[in-house]
Write a protein that holds these residues in place. Sequence first.
Motif, PDB file in Angstrom:
ATOM      1  N   ALA A  20       0.834  -1.201   0.000  1.00 51.93           N
ATOM      2  CA  ALA A  20       0.000   0.000   0.000  1.00 51.93           C
ATOM      3  C   ALA A  20       0.871   1.254   0.000  1.00 51.93           C
ATOM      4  N   ASN A  21       0.467   2.247  -0.770  1.00 53.17           N
ATOM      5  CA  ASN A  21       1.135   3.542  -0.802  1.00 53.17           C
ATOM      6  C   ASN A  21       0.549   4.436   0.289  1.00 53.17           C
ATOM      7  N   VAL A  22       1.405   5.238   0.902  1.00 50.55           N
ATOM      8  CA  VAL A  22       0.991   6.098   2.011  1.00 50.55           C
ATOM      9  C   VAL A  22       1.639   7.466   1.863  1.00 50.55           C
ATOM     10  N   ILE A  23       0.895   8.508   2.221  1.00 51.30           N
ATOM     11  CA  ILE A  23       1.474   9.836   2.349  1.00 51.30           C
ATOM     12  C   ILE A  23       1.081  10.396   3.707  1.00 51.30           C
ATOM     13  N   ASN A  24       1.972  11.143   4.320  1.00 55.78           N
ATOM     14  CA  ASN A  24       1.757  11.707   5.642  1.00 55.78           C
ATOM     15  C   ASN A  24       0.853  12.941   5.531  1.00 55.78           C
ATOM     16  N   PRO A  25      -0.336  12.934   6.179  1.00 57.02           N
ATOM     17  CA  PRO A  25      -1.287  14.037   6.002  1.00 57.02           C
ATOM     18  C   PRO A  25      -0.976  15.293   6.813  1.00 57.02           C
ATOM     19  N   ILE A  26       0.141  15.295   7.550  1.00 54.30           N
ATOM     20  CA  ILE A  26       0.581  16.520   8.216  1.00 54.30           C
ATOM     21  C   ILE A  26       1.720  17.158   7.432  1.00 54.30           C
ATOM     22  N   SER A  27       2.757  16.376   7.158  1.00 57.95           N
ATOM     23  CA  SER A  27       3.944  16.908   6.476  1.00 57.95           C
ATOM     24  C   SER A  27       3.905  16.723   4.975  1.00 57.95           C
ATOM     25  N   TRP A  28       3.044  15.823   4.502  1.00 54.67           N
ATOM     26  CA  TRP A  28       2.895  15.517   3.085  1.00 54.67           C
ATOM     27  C   TRP A  28       4.210  15.023   2.465  1.00 54.67           C
ATOM     28  N   VAL A  29       4.909  14.183   3.244  1.00 61.12           N
ATOM     29  CA  VAL A  29       6.058  13.457   2.732  1.00 61.12           C
ATOM     30  C   VAL A  29       5.721  11.971   2.738  1.00 61.12           C
ATOM     31  N   ARG A  30       6.556  11.170   2.058  1.00 59.25           N
ATOM     32  CA  ARG A  30       6.294   9.731   1.964  1.00 59.25           C
ATOM     33  C   ARG A  30       7.364   8.889   2.637  1.00 59.25           C
ATOM     34  N   ASP A  31       8.242   9.530   3.405  1.00 55.71           N
ATOM     35  CA  ASP A  31       9.233   8.763   4.151  1.00 55.71           C
ATOM     36  C   ASP A  31       8.765   8.599   5.598  1.00 55.71           C
ATOM     37  N   GLU A  32       9.629   8.060   6.460  1.00 57.66           N
ATOM     38  CA  GLU A  32       9.227   7.727   7.821  1.00 57.66           C
ATOM     39  C   GLU A  32       9.520   8.833   8.829  1.00 57.66           C
ATOM     40  N   THR A  33       9.756  10.047   8.349  1.00 57.51           N
ATOM     41  CA  THR A  33       9.970  11.173   9.253  1.00 57.51           C
ATOM     42  C   THR A  33       8.686  11.493  10.007  1.00 57.51           C
ATOM     43  N   THR A  34       8.771  11.547  11.329  1.00 56.98           N
ATOM     44  CA  THR A  34       7.589  11.844  12.140  1.00 56.98           C
ATOM     45  C   THR A  34       7.183  13.309  12.003  1.00 56.98           C
ATOM     46  N   ALA A  35       5.893  13.522  11.801  1.00 50.75           N
ATOM     47  CA  ALA A  35       5.317  14.864  11.855  1.00 50.75           C
ATOM     48  C   ALA A  35       4.655  15.005  13.217  1.00 50.75           C
ATOM     49  N   PRO A  36       5.206  15.819  14.112  1.00 50.77           N
ATOM     50  CA  PRO A  36       4.625  15.926  15.455  1.00 50.77           C
ATOM     51  C   PRO A  36       3.261  16.600  15.430  1.00 50.77           C
ATOM     52  N   ALA A  37       2.517  16.353  16.472  1.00 46.96           N
ATOM     53  CA  ALA A  37       1.177  16.941  16.571  1.00 46.96           C
ATOM     54  C   ALA A  37       1.227  18.458  16.550  1.00 46.96           C
ATOM     55  N   SER A  38       2.329  19.027  17.002  1.00 52.64           N
ATOM     56  CA  SER A  38       2.463  20.487  17.022  1.00 52.64           C
ATOM     57  C   SER A  38       2.466  21.084  15.621  1.00 52.64           C
ATOM     58  N   GLU A  39       2.739  20.261  14.603  1.00 54.40           N
ATOM     59  CA  GLU A  39       2.749  20.750  13.224  1.00 54.40           C
ATOM     60  C   GLU A  39       1.413  20.542  12.518  1.00 54.40           C
ATOM     61  N   SER A  40       0.486  19.867  13.167  1.00 56.72           N
ATOM     62  CA  SER A  40      -0.823  19.608  12.558  1.00 56.72           C
ATOM     63  C   SER A  40      -1.659  20.875  12.530  1.00 56.72           C
ATOM     64  N   MET A  41      -2.491  20.990  11.499  1.00 56.80           N
ATOM     65  CA  MET A  41      -3.434  22.111  11.409  1.00 56.80           C
ATOM     66  C   MET A  41      -4.602  21.935  12.365  1.00 56.80           C
ATOM     67  N   GLY A  42      -4.770  20.715  12.905  1.00 53.53           N
ATOM     68  CA  GLY A  42      -5.825  20.487  13.881  1.00 53.53           C
ATOM     69  C   GLY A  42      -6.691  19.294  13.550  1.00 53.53           C
ATOM     70  N   SER A  43      -7.280  18.723  14.588  1.00 53.07           N
ATOM     71  CA  SER A  43      -8.177  17.576  14.460  1.00 53.07           C
ATOM     72  C   SER A  43      -9.609  18.015  14.735  1.00 53.07           C
ATOM     73  N   SER A  44     -10.547  17.140  14.385  1.00 55.16           N
ATOM     74  CA  SER A  44     -11.959  17.373  14.697  1.00 55.16           C
ATOM     75  C   SER A  44     -12.430  16.194  15.538  1.00 55.16           C
ATOM     76  N   ILE A  45     -12.335  16.334  16.837  1.00 60.30           N
ATOM     77  CA  ILE A  45     -12.684  15.259  17.756  1.00 60.30           C
ATOM     78  C   ILE A  45     -14.109  15.470  18.241  1.00 60.30           C
ATOM     79  N   ASP A  46     -14.979  14.537  17.861  1.00 60.80           N
ATOM     80  CA  ASP A  46     -16.409  14.674  18.158  1.00 60.80           C
ATOM     81  C   ASP A  46     -16.954  16.001  17.631  1.00 60.80           C
ATOM     82  N   GLY A  47     -16.436  16.413  16.471  1.00 59.27           N
ATOM     83  CA  GLY A  47     -16.918  17.621  15.828  1.00 59.27           C
ATOM     84  C   GLY A  47     -16.353  18.902  16.392  1.00 59.27           C
TER      85      GLY A  47
END
Length: 346
Positions: A236-263
């Motif tokens: 399966a092909n995968v892309i990281n939805p925070i950093s938008w890279v395809r290697d195994e570099t971790t994108a920390p939560a601090s770099e995320s634009m945000g989640s929608s938890i229970d809306g």
Amino acid sequence: MKRVASSILVALVVVAALGSVVSLGFSQSEETNIDYSDESHWLSLPESIDKPVDVFYVYPTAWHKINQNEPDICRIDNITMLEGASRVFETQATAFETVGNIFAPYYRQADAAVCLSLSLEDQNAMLSGAPKQDLFDALDYYFENYNEGRPFILAGHSQGSNMLLFVLSEYMDSHPDLYERMIAAYVIGYSVTDEYLSDNPHLRFAEGAGDTGVIISYNTEAPGIQADNPVLLENANVINPISWVRDETTAPASESMGSSIDGVYTEHFADATIDLERGVLVCSTADIEKFSSNNGLFPSGVYHSQDYPFYYYDIRANAELRAANFLGLSGLEASSDLSGDLQEAL
């Protein structure tokens, strides 16, 4: 956004509660094509076209058999499916509401437990019946009557993403003029394999944050999961939805634009790391007990139902960026809302 079946759905629920069996306008037999000129066969149609981009959304499994005597594929007027599709629309499709006019057809779908228990060949055979017929008919009607030449995004999840693989490999291959207008396809919650891409050389998987005409895909799990994930296929092909890279570099939560938890917008909730060997996206910051799918189909630690919520605002910003790039709006960067910039620039 016009949710076209809301009044019909309420009526169906009320009647069902009274123990009656009626279709309230859904009169098609299982042998006939669904009439997509009937607005009640659309989960979502825009009240007005106010954006330069469309989004065609295909919802995941929203129905399951209550007893074994039911057919493996539901009717277009199944109450459980109508309710479930409406609920999941809010957690997934709304991620795209700032970038596009959202169109979403109802379609007859397979019982996931039955379908996923079959061989891959038999799964494809089941989905190639009524589900694919409905989706292709809906696309025909959409392009002929609604699209008016606008570029578009395809978006789905789980069974909906599985159906988008048919759209990409067959429908778009047969309609290259339409495929040229595809900004991106968010095929989330199902696997896009090396073999699939090799068999369909007209398709490309995303390599970064801003490329267009590409496929985006990932399946989210907790660290260290070894159990079988029924939507995870080999290679399966995968892309990281925070950093938008395809290697195994971790994108920390601090770099995320945000989640929608229970809306609810939740800042710095989910991190993301690709596990190339398993072919999955790993989130290490979520509570396994709280966020595992736990619906009998997925083992503990598989965050299937969280594929969109964990990375909701990352998906939104990315769709806006890809749309801006497709439209040639140089100088725009991903933000929490590019829709005004997109419209003003046009």
